[in-house]
Design a protein around this motif. Structure first.
Motif, PDB file in Angstrom:
ATOM      1  N   LYS A 131       0.860  -1.181   0.000  1.00  0.00           N
ATOM      2  CA  LYS A 131       0.000   0.000   0.000  1.00  0.00           C
ATOM      3  C   LYS A 131       0.897   1.232   0.000  1.00  0.00           C
ATOM      4  O   LYS A 131       2.025   1.207   0.463  1.00  0.00           O
ATOM      5  CB  LYS A 131      -0.883   0.034   1.259  1.00  0.00           C
ATOM      6  CG  LYS A 131      -1.749  -1.192   1.466  1.00  0.00           C
ATOM      7  CD  LYS A 131      -3.017  -1.074   0.718  1.00  0.00           C
ATOM      8  CE  LYS A 131      -3.897  -2.288   1.029  1.00  0.00           C
ATOM      9  NZ  LYS A 131      -5.212  -2.160   0.512  1.00  0.00           N
ATOM     10  N   GLU A 132       0.370   2.314  -0.536  1.00  0.00           N
ATOM     11  CA  GLU A 132       1.102   3.570  -0.558  1.00  0.00           C
ATOM     12  C   GLU A 132       0.228   4.653   0.045  1.00  0.00           C
ATOM     13  O   GLU A 132      -0.932   4.811  -0.326  1.00  0.00           O
ATOM     14  CB  GLU A 132       1.477   3.941  -1.999  1.00  0.00           C
ATOM     15  CG  GLU A 132       2.303   5.199  -2.079  1.00  0.00           C
ATOM     16  CD  GLU A 132       2.795   5.490  -3.488  1.00  0.00           C
ATOM     17  OE1 GLU A 132       3.232   6.615  -3.715  1.00  0.00           O
ATOM     18  OE2 GLU A 132       2.722   4.577  -4.348  1.00  0.00           O
ATOM     19  N   LEU A 133       0.782   5.373   0.994  1.00  0.00           N
ATOM     20  CA  LEU A 133       0.068   6.459   1.622  1.00  0.00           C
ATOM     21  C   LEU A 133       0.153   7.677   0.707  1.00  0.00           C
ATOM     22  O   LEU A 133       1.242   8.100   0.321  1.00  0.00           O
ATOM     23  CB  LEU A 133       0.696   6.785   2.984  1.00  0.00           C
ATOM     24  CG  LEU A 133       0.059   7.919   3.778  1.00  0.00           C
ATOM     25  CD1 LEU A 133      -1.395   7.603   4.099  1.00  0.00           C
ATOM     26  CD2 LEU A 133       0.848   8.175   5.039  1.00  0.00           C
ATOM     27  N   ILE A 134      -1.022   8.204   0.321  1.00  0.00           N
ATOM     28  CA  ILE A 134      -1.059   9.375  -0.558  1.00  0.00           C
ATOM     29  C   ILE A 134      -2.033  10.384   0.014  1.00  0.00           C
ATOM     30  O   ILE A 134      -2.848  10.076   0.881  1.00  0.00           O
ATOM     31  CB  ILE A 134      -1.474   9.011  -2.006  1.00  0.00           C
ATOM     32  CG1 ILE A 134      -2.907   8.478  -2.045  1.00  0.00           C
ATOM     33  CG2 ILE A 134      -0.500   8.025  -2.622  1.00  0.00           C
ATOM     34  CD1 ILE A 134      -3.493   8.420  -3.435  1.00  0.00           C
ATOM     35  N   GLY A 187     -14.024   0.516   8.279  1.00  0.00           N
ATOM     36  CA  GLY A 187     -13.538  -0.139   7.070  1.00  0.00           C
ATOM     37  C   GLY A 187     -13.873   0.628   5.807  1.00  0.00           C
ATOM     38  O   GLY A 187     -13.720   0.112   4.700  1.00  0.00           O
ATOM     39  N   TYR A 188     -14.317   1.873   5.963  1.00  0.00           N
ATOM     40  CA  TYR A 188     -14.731   2.635   4.776  1.00  0.00           C
ATOM     41  C   TYR A 188     -13.572   2.884   3.819  1.00  0.00           C
ATOM     42  O   TYR A 188     -13.764   2.931   2.613  1.00  0.00           O
ATOM     43  CB  TYR A 188     -15.410   3.952   5.172  1.00  0.00           C
ATOM     44  CG  TYR A 188     -14.472   5.031   5.672  1.00  0.00           C
ATOM     45  CD1 TYR A 188     -13.941   5.970   4.791  1.00  0.00           C
ATOM     46  CD2 TYR A 188     -14.124   5.118   7.010  1.00  0.00           C
ATOM     47  CE1 TYR A 188     -13.092   6.966   5.229  1.00  0.00           C
ATOM     48  CE2 TYR A 188     -13.276   6.102   7.457  1.00  0.00           C
ATOM     49  CZ  TYR A 188     -12.752   7.029   6.571  1.00  0.00           C
ATOM     50  OH  TYR A 188     -11.895   7.999   7.015  1.00  0.00           O
ATOM     51  N   GLN A 189     -12.339   3.022   4.336  1.00  0.00           N
ATOM     52  CA  GLN A 189     -11.189   3.246   3.460  1.00  0.00           C
ATOM     53  C   GLN A 189     -10.928   2.025   2.578  1.00  0.00           C
ATOM     54  O   GLN A 189     -10.592   2.150   1.400  1.00  0.00           O
ATOM     55  CB  GLN A 189      -9.944   3.593   4.273  1.00  0.00           C
ATOM     56  CG  GLN A 189     -10.057   4.956   4.930  1.00  0.00           C
ATOM     57  CD  GLN A 189      -8.901   5.244   5.877  1.00  0.00           C
ATOM     58  OE1 GLN A 189      -8.370   4.338   6.506  1.00  0.00           O
ATOM     59  NE2 GLN A 189      -8.529   6.508   5.960  1.00  0.00           N
ATOM     60  N   THR A 190     -11.120   0.836   3.136  1.00  0.00           N
ATOM     61  CA  THR A 190     -10.978  -0.395   2.355  1.00  0.00           C
ATOM     62  C   THR A 190     -12.040  -0.443   1.259  1.00  0.00           C
ATOM     63  O   THR A 190     -11.770  -0.834   0.126  1.00  0.00           O
ATOM     64  CB  THR A 190     -11.100  -1.631   3.270  1.00  0.00           C
ATOM     65  OG1 THR A 190     -10.064  -1.576   4.253  1.00  0.00           O
ATOM     66  CG2 THR A 190     -10.996  -2.931   2.482  1.00  0.00           C
TER      67      THR A 190
END
Length: 102
Positions: free
Chosen positions: A59-62, A80-83
């Protein structure tokens, strides 16, 4: 040539001897046979994790600006909304033909 195996449990540190064995083995050429042929990049890309439960893609944090209405809609679905946003982006990118189906 005999196959040498060693088992390390999570948290175990290999001994100096094991590290040396690994270094020696890593320098030996790979011998492909009829039973174990070299695979193409395309064939390798089709591999799936043996146990998807333990597969964690990189994963990459952006920083990303999204419409507030969209973010609020996903947040309203709970933990879990980000997933779920990630899954929606995957689906959209696949439908647009940007990336291949997984």
């Amino acid at each position: 040539m005999a196959t040498v195996t060693m088992k390390l449990n999570p948290g175990d540190q290999p001994t100096i001897e094991q590290i040396k064995e690994i270094e020696v083995a890593s320098k030996k050429p790979i011998k492909f046979t009829e039973d174990a042929p070299e695979l193409s990049d395309e064939e390798l890309s089709q591999f799936k994790p043996a146990n998807p439960k333990y597969y964690r893609p990189n994963k990459e944090l952006i920083s990303l600006r999204l419409d507030t209405v969209l973010v609020d809609a996903f947040k309203s679905t709970g933990k879990g909304y980000q997933t779920r946003i990630n899954e929606a982006l995957w689906k959209g990118a696949q439908e647009m033909g940007i990336i291949k189906q997984q």
